[in-house]
Design a protein around this motif. Structure first.
Motif, PDB file in Angstrom:
ATOM      1  N   PRO A 129       0.240  -1.180   0.078  1.00 14.97           N
ATOM      2  CA  PRO A 129      -0.019   0.051  -0.044  1.00 14.97           C
ATOM      3  C   PRO A 129       1.261   1.007   0.170  1.00 14.97           C
ATOM      4  O   PRO A 129       2.551   0.954   0.505  1.00 14.97           O
ATOM      5  CB  PRO A 129      -1.067  -0.040   1.225  1.00 14.97           C
ATOM      6  CG  PRO A 129       0.350  -1.347   2.339  1.00 14.97           C
ATOM      7  CD  PRO A 129       0.774  -2.083   1.279  1.00 14.97           C
ATOM      8  N   ALA A 130       0.283   2.274  -0.266  1.00 13.90           N
ATOM      9  CA  ALA A 130       0.708   3.391  -0.832  1.00 13.90           C
ATOM     10  C   ALA A 130       0.872   4.245   0.696  1.00 13.90           C
ATOM     11  O   ALA A 130      -0.323   3.812   1.538  1.00 13.90           O
ATOM     12  CB  ALA A 130       0.543   4.503  -1.647  1.00 13.90           C
ATOM     13  N   TRP A 165      -7.634  -1.321 -14.663  1.00 10.38           N
ATOM     14  CA  TRP A 165      -8.069  -1.337 -12.491  1.00 10.38           C
ATOM     15  C   TRP A 165      -8.269  -2.846 -13.145  1.00 10.38           C
ATOM     16  O   TRP A 165      -9.446  -2.535 -13.058  1.00 10.38           O
ATOM     17  CB  TRP A 165      -8.749  -0.383 -12.368  1.00 10.38           C
ATOM     18  CG  TRP A 165      -8.997  -0.481 -10.849  1.00 10.38           C
ATOM     19  CD1 TRP A 165      -8.484  -1.709  -9.961  1.00 10.38           C
ATOM     20  CD2 TRP A 165      -9.677   0.571  -9.551  1.00 10.38           C
ATOM     21  NE1 TRP A 165      -8.543  -1.545  -8.553  1.00 10.38           N
ATOM     22  CE2 TRP A 165      -9.228  -0.221  -8.568  1.00 10.38           C
ATOM     23  CE3 TRP A 165     -10.377   1.667  -9.980  1.00 10.38           C
ATOM     24  CZ2 TRP A 165     -10.453   0.345  -7.217  1.00 10.38           C
ATOM     25  CZ3 TRP A 165     -10.780   1.810  -9.283  1.00 10.38           C
ATOM     26  CH2 TRP A 165     -10.526   1.996  -7.500  1.00 10.38           C
ATOM     27  N   GLU A 193      -8.541  -4.863  -0.752  1.00 10.24           N
ATOM     28  CA  GLU A 193      -7.737  -3.489  -1.162  1.00 10.24           C
ATOM     29  C   GLU A 193      -8.783  -2.503  -0.202  1.00 10.24           C
ATOM     30  O   GLU A 193     -10.184  -2.181  -0.352  1.00 10.24           O
ATOM     31  CB  GLU A 193      -7.753  -3.309  -2.753  1.00 10.24           C
ATOM     32  CG  GLU A 193      -6.974  -1.958  -3.168  1.00 10.24           C
ATOM     33  CD  GLU A 193      -6.675  -2.331  -4.883  1.00 10.24           C
ATOM     34  OE1 GLU A 193      -5.535  -1.384  -4.676  1.00 10.24           O
ATOM     35  OE2 GLU A 193      -7.833  -2.506  -5.259  1.00 10.24           O
ATOM     36  N   ALA A 252      -6.445   3.427   0.550  1.00  9.08           N
ATOM     37  CA  ALA A 252      -4.884   2.177  -0.615  1.00  9.08           C
ATOM     38  C   ALA A 252      -5.911   2.843  -1.774  1.00  9.08           C
ATOM     39  O   ALA A 252      -5.177   3.379  -2.824  1.00  9.08           O
ATOM     40  CB  ALA A 252      -4.965   0.684  -0.171  1.00  9.08           C
ATOM     41  N   VAL A 253      -7.016   3.060  -1.944  1.00 11.81           N
ATOM     42  CA  VAL A 253      -7.309   3.392  -3.099  1.00 11.81           C
ATOM     43  C   VAL A 253      -7.894   4.706  -3.367  1.00 11.81           C
ATOM     44  O   VAL A 253      -6.679   5.083  -4.395  1.00 11.81           O
ATOM     45  CB  VAL A 253      -9.270   3.030  -3.551  1.00 11.81           C
ATOM     46  CG1 VAL A 253      -9.903   3.631  -4.775  1.00 11.81           C
ATOM     47  CG2 VAL A 253      -9.002   1.068  -3.628  1.00 11.81           C
ATOM     48  N   THR A 258      -5.572   7.037  -1.654  1.00 10.47           N
ATOM     49  CA  THR A 258      -3.507   7.095  -2.132  1.00 10.47           C
ATOM     50  C   THR A 258      -3.330   6.823  -3.270  1.00 10.47           C
ATOM     51  O   THR A 258      -2.601   8.111  -4.204  1.00 10.47           O
ATOM     52  CB  THR A 258      -3.199   6.293  -1.287  1.00 10.47           C
ATOM     53  OG1 THR A 258      -4.307   6.702   0.338  1.00 10.47           O
ATOM     54  CG2 THR A 258      -1.904   6.629  -0.348  1.00 10.47           C
ATOM     55  N   GLN A 259      -3.161   5.512  -3.646  1.00 10.60           N
ATOM     56  CA  GLN A 259      -3.521   5.342  -4.798  1.00 10.60           C
ATOM     57  C   GLN A 259      -3.590   5.838  -6.368  1.00 10.60           C
ATOM     58  O   GLN A 259      -3.229   6.627  -7.147  1.00 10.60           O
ATOM     59  CB  GLN A 259      -3.912   4.035  -5.503  1.00 10.60           C
ATOM     60  CG  GLN A 259      -3.051   3.500  -7.004  1.00 10.60           C
ATOM     61  CD  GLN A 259      -1.973   3.595  -7.016  1.00 10.60           C
ATOM     62  OE1 GLN A 259      -0.363   4.059  -5.728  1.00 10.60           O
ATOM     63  NE2 GLN A 259      -1.001   4.118  -8.464  1.00 10.60           N
ATOM     64  N   ARG A 294      -2.112   9.274  -6.423  1.00 10.98           N
ATOM     65  CA  ARG A 294      -0.718   9.221  -7.324  1.00 10.98           C
ATOM     66  C   ARG A 294      -0.484   9.463  -8.706  1.00 10.98           C
ATOM     67  O   ARG A 294       0.164  10.520  -9.334  1.00 10.98           O
ATOM     68  CB  ARG A 294      -0.035   7.934  -6.537  1.00 10.98           C
ATOM     69  CG  ARG A 294       1.022   7.862  -6.844  1.00 10.98           C
ATOM     70  CD  ARG A 294       2.339   6.588  -6.064  1.00 10.98           C
ATOM     71  NE  ARG A 294       1.190   5.548  -5.746  1.00 10.98           N
ATOM     72  CZ  ARG A 294       2.054   4.496  -5.304  1.00 10.98           C
ATOM     73  NH1 ARG A 294       3.019   4.675  -4.230  1.00 10.98           N
ATOM     74  NH2 ARG A 294       1.151   3.316  -4.829  1.00 10.98           N
ATOM     75  N   LEU A 295      -2.005   8.277  -9.256  1.00 12.20           N
ATOM     76  CA  LEU A 295      -2.219   8.723 -10.748  1.00 12.20           C
ATOM     77  C   LEU A 295      -2.597   9.825 -11.348  1.00 12.20           C
ATOM     78  O   LEU A 295      -1.988  10.243 -11.846  1.00 12.20           O
ATOM     79  CB  LEU A 295      -2.668   7.054 -11.223  1.00 12.20           C
ATOM     80  CG  LEU A 295      -2.720   6.298 -10.644  1.00 12.20           C
ATOM     81  CD1 LEU A 295      -3.073   5.118 -11.038  1.00 12.20           C
ATOM     82  CD2 LEU A 295      -0.685   5.411 -11.755  1.00 12.20           C
ATOM     83  N   HIS A 311      -2.362   0.097 -10.517  1.00 12.52           N
ATOM     84  CA  HIS A 311      -1.276  -0.541  -9.010  1.00 12.52           C
ATOM     85  C   HIS A 311      -0.287   0.230  -9.128  1.00 12.52           C
ATOM     86  O   HIS A 311       0.399  -0.258  -8.345  1.00 12.52           O
ATOM     87  CB  HIS A 311      -1.775  -1.831  -8.857  1.00 12.52           C
ATOM     88  CG  HIS A 311      -3.364  -1.770  -8.563  1.00 12.52           C
ATOM     89  ND1 HIS A 311      -3.924  -2.480  -9.082  1.00 12.52           N
ATOM     90  CD2 HIS A 311      -3.720  -2.093  -6.772  1.00 12.52           C
ATOM     91  CE1 HIS A 311      -4.259  -3.077  -9.065  1.00 12.52           C
ATOM     92  NE2 HIS A 311      -5.001  -2.486  -7.035  1.00 12.52           N
ATOM     93  N   ASP A 326       3.609   2.676  -9.278  1.00 14.54           N
ATOM     94  CA  ASP A 326       3.616   4.177  -9.088  1.00 14.54           C
ATOM     95  C   ASP A 326       4.367   4.144  -9.656  1.00 14.54           C
ATOM     96  O   ASP A 326       5.825   4.192 -10.306  1.00 14.54           O
ATOM     97  CB  ASP A 326       4.590   3.105  -8.258  1.00 14.54           C
ATOM     98  CG  ASP A 326       5.610   4.340  -7.077  1.00 14.54           C
ATOM     99  OD1 ASP A 326       5.462   6.044  -7.139  1.00 14.54           O
ATOM    100  OD2 ASP A 326       5.553   4.394  -5.948  1.00 14.54           O
TER     101      ASP A 326
END
Length: 372
Positions: free
Chosen positions: A36-37, A64, A70, A74-75, A77-78, A81-82, A338, A340
């Motif tokens: 997890p991020a 996805w 999950e 976590a979703v 945060t990801q 990021r994207l 997912h 990074d």
């Protein structure tokens, strides 16, 4: 089955055997999830010039495949990021592709699976993208693994349901909650089908689309496979058409110039029509960073050595063609949900990834210079 697809489909079997998804993306079927991020509550970066009607859609497809266990945290945060990375690449749009399944080529029903993100978790990504000012497309995509397992030559474009009426009823029921989700969470376009070539002539699309319009007030689209687009009229009665653009340039070697690639693309498109294409979106554009890819751009597995120049030139050519033809948009294929971007390794990442490779710089410069 058309002979030109056989090589691709046999390679898809190799992907399945190797534990990969049908798009060259690793798919986990275990109970574990990726690392997890770090949790964050930050707001996403903002698009400098949000999309407005009449502007080109300049984005990427997020693919996805959900992991068991999950969490929403976590979703969230990801997603942040994207989305931040997409904004940094001068994108103003995102398409979210997610899988659904069927039991086999002749099955009458479709279904969500454990790999299908829930509407609740999809909403987290959609809301994050909307907060950044990205234009949003939602796109269900039929996973091909059960098809290939039943017949190595099967693919989503060769479905032959024993009872077509039952298939369309099932598909409409599957789409309904995602259409309702789209209506509530800032989605501009829902792609009601992608590469379902064998079903495109069915008159039941009209009823399905009537129901879809009652649930979702935005634009309805359909994404045709590249060969289908150039060879005939695609009769699905939607507002706009997308093209999954994997035009094979069989006469060109790895040393082909961008001008050579542009000319090859233009010859393919001229089979359909010449001149501007202001109502067409290139819904998928991508290629592996590997030798020989120009001959089979839709093949995501490569045994050859890494060659990022091949990928870079393909991206440059696609950008030039889309701009020359005044197309309605271009979406690069793909960003794994997912992934990074900050930890991408261009030497060892899957050959289809553009993260931290020269093609990624092409994306940024293409979209920065695109007239709006």
């Amino acid at each position: 089955m058309r002979a030109r697809l056989r090589h691709l489909l046999v390679l898809l079997v190799a992907l399945v055997t190797a534990g990969c998804g049908p798009f060259g993306t690793a798919v986990s079927r275990s109970s574990s999830s990726p690392s997890p991020a770090p949790e964050t509550t930050a707001a996403p970066a903002k698009v400098s010039r949000p999309w407005q009607p009449g502007d080109p859609q300049l984005g990427a497809q997020i693919l996805w495949y959900a992991y068991s266990g999950e969490t929403d945290t976590a979703v969230r945060t990801q997603a942040l990021r994207l989305v931040d990375h997409m904004v940094a690449l001068n994108m103003n749009a995102v398409a979210v592709s997610f899988p659904f399944s069927t039991a086999g080529p002749t099955a009458d029903r479709v279904r969500a699976t454990a790999a299908t993100p829930s509407p609740r978790q999809l909403a987290i990504l959609l809301d994050t993208a909307a907060a950044a000012g990205l234009r949003i497309t939602l796109r269900p995509l039929l996973d091909e693994r059960t098809l290939v397992a039943a017949d190595p030559l099967a693919w989503r474009g060769s479905l032959a349901p024993a009872d077509r009426a039952a298939w369309f009823r099932s598909y409409g029921a599957f789409l309904a909650p995602y259409l309702e989700l789209a209506a509530r969470h800032h989605v501009r376009t829902v792609v009601v089908g992608a590469e379902l070539t064998s079903l495109e002539d069915d008159p039941r699309w009209r009823d399905l689309l009537t129901t879809a319009r009652s649930l979702f007030p935005g634009e309805l689209s359909y994404d045709a496979n590249w060969d289908d687009y150039v060879s005939r009229h695609v009769p699905v009665p939607v507002d706009h058409l997308g093209v999954d653009a994997y035009f094979p340039l069989t006469g060109l070697g790895d040393d082909a110039s961008v001008a050579d690639l542009v000319a090859g693309w233009q010859r393919w498109l001229d089979r359909k029509s010449t001149g501007k294409l202001p109502r067409i979106v290139l819904s998928e554009v991508g290629i592996v960073a590997s030798g020989g890819a120009y001959r089979h751009p839709a093949v995501w597995k490569s045994d050859g050595p890494l060659d990022t120049t091949v990928q870079r030139r393909w991206f440059e050519a696609a950008c030039q063609v889309a701009r020359d033809r005044d197309m309605a948009g271009l979406y690069w294929w793909n960003l794994d949900f997912h992934a990074d971007p900050g930890a991408a390794d261009p030497r060892t990442d899957p050959p289809a990834s553009f993260l931290s490779r020269p093609a990624e710089s092409v994306i940024a410069s293409c979209f920065r210079a695109w007239p709006r």
